[in-house]
Motif scaffolding. Structure first.
Motif, PDB file in Angstrom:
ATOM      1  N   MET A  24      67.051  -3.354  31.569  1.00  0.00           N
ATOM      2  CA  MET A  24      68.642  -2.763  30.921  1.00  0.00           C
ATOM      3  C   MET A  24      69.295  -3.714  30.397  1.00  0.00           C
ATOM      4  O   MET A  24      69.610  -4.823  31.247  1.00  0.00           O
ATOM      5  CB  MET A  24      69.108  -1.865  32.023  1.00  0.00           C
ATOM      6  N   GLU A  25      70.138  -3.586  29.402  1.00  0.00           N
ATOM      7  CA  GLU A  25      71.340  -4.501  28.946  1.00  0.00           C
ATOM      8  C   GLU A  25      72.277  -4.381  29.615  1.00  0.00           C
ATOM      9  O   GLU A  25      72.902  -3.044  29.813  1.00  0.00           O
ATOM     10  CB  GLU A  25      71.245  -4.233  27.485  1.00  0.00           C
ATOM     11  N   CYS A  26      73.131  -5.335  30.046  1.00  0.00           N
ATOM     12  CA  CYS A  26      74.613  -5.354  30.477  1.00  0.00           C
ATOM     13  C   CYS A  26      75.447  -4.661  29.587  1.00  0.00           C
ATOM     14  O   CYS A  26      75.387  -5.224  28.297  1.00  0.00           O
ATOM     15  CB  CYS A  26      74.821  -6.442  31.230  1.00  0.00           C
ATOM     16  N   PRO A  27      76.009  -3.595  29.790  1.00  0.00           N
ATOM     17  CA  PRO A  27      77.232  -3.090  28.807  1.00  0.00           C
ATOM     18  C   PRO A  27      78.430  -4.125  28.718  1.00  0.00           C
ATOM     19  O   PRO A  27      79.231  -3.952  27.829  1.00  0.00           O
ATOM     20  CB  PRO A  27      77.703  -1.686  29.366  1.00  0.00           C
TER      21      PRO A  27
ATOM     22  N   CYS B 266      78.439  -7.829  28.945  1.00  0.00           N
ATOM     23  CA  CYS B 266      77.979  -9.111  28.384  1.00  0.00           C
ATOM     24  C   CYS B 266      76.667  -9.065  27.353  1.00  0.00           C
ATOM     25  O   CYS B 266      76.488  -9.926  26.722  1.00  0.00           O
ATOM     26  CB  CYS B 266      77.728 -10.039  29.251  1.00  0.00           C
ATOM     27  N   ASN B 267      76.179  -8.039  27.464  1.00  0.00           N
ATOM     28  CA  ASN B 267      74.912  -7.799  26.594  1.00  0.00           C
ATOM     29  C   ASN B 267      73.666  -8.442  27.196  1.00  0.00           C
ATOM     30  O   ASN B 267      72.835  -8.590  26.220  1.00  0.00           O
ATOM     31  CB  ASN B 267      75.174  -7.810  25.342  1.00  0.00           C
TER      32      ASN B 267
ATOM     33  N   ASN C  46      77.982 -10.503  37.669  1.00  0.00           N
ATOM     34  CA  ASN C  46      78.112 -10.215  39.303  1.00  0.00           C
ATOM     35  C   ASN C  46      78.262  -8.788  39.412  1.00  0.00           C
ATOM     36  O   ASN C  46      79.050  -8.524  40.255  1.00  0.00           O
ATOM     37  CB  ASN C  46      79.076 -11.008  39.635  1.00  0.00           C
ATOM     38  N   ILE C  47      77.493  -7.938  38.529  1.00  0.00           N
ATOM     39  CA  ILE C  47      77.777  -6.521  38.772  1.00  0.00           C
ATOM     40  C   ILE C  47      76.426  -5.800  38.969  1.00  0.00           C
ATOM     41  O   ILE C  47      75.534  -6.284  38.546  1.00  0.00           O
ATOM     42  CB  ILE C  47      78.758  -5.734  37.691  1.00  0.00           C
ATOM     43  N   VAL C  48      76.633  -4.763  39.761  1.00  0.00           N
ATOM     44  CA  VAL C  48      75.395  -3.728  39.851  1.00  0.00           C
ATOM     45  C   VAL C  48      75.798  -2.474  39.052  1.00  0.00           C
ATOM     46  O   VAL C  48      76.745  -1.772  39.377  1.00  0.00           O
ATOM     47  CB  VAL C  48      75.034  -3.540  41.411  1.00  0.00           C
TER      48      VAL C  48
END
Length: 75
Positions: A1-4, A6-7, A65-67
Motif C-alpha cells: 500500500m502506498e502512504c497517502p 508521502c507516497n 510514523n503512522i499506521v
C-alpha cells in the motif's frame, strides 16, 4: 500500500485481537459492557477471537510514523 501522505511504500502488518475484538471508538465514547460486545460509539476492526487469535491487517509508514487500518466493519 502506498502512504497517502508521502507516497512511499508502507509495510503491511496486523493488530492482534486476543481477548476481545479490536475496536475503534470515537473520542468520549463508551466502552462495551462486556468483552463480547461492540461499542455503540464506534465499530469493530476485527472478528471476535472466540477460539484463536485474529488479526487486523494494517500498514506502517516508516517515513511518516503512522499506521493505517483499512476498515472492514464487523457487526
Amino acid at each position: 500500500m502506498e502512504c497517502p501522505y508521502c507516497n512511499k511504500e508502507m509495510e503491511e502488518g496486523f493488530i492482534p485481537a486476543s481477548r476481545m475484538r479490536n475496536q475503534w471508538i470515537k473520542k468520549g465514547g463508551k466502552m462495551p459492557s462486556t468483552v463480547f460486545g461492540t461499542s455503540k460509539d464506534g465499530f469493530a476492526l476485527s472478528e471476535m477471537p472466540v477460539w484463536k487469535t485474529k488479526k487486523t491487517i494494517s500498514y506502517y509508514c516508516y517515513n511518516c510514523n503512522i499506521v493505517i487500518i483499512p476498515v472492514k466493519k464487523f457487526n
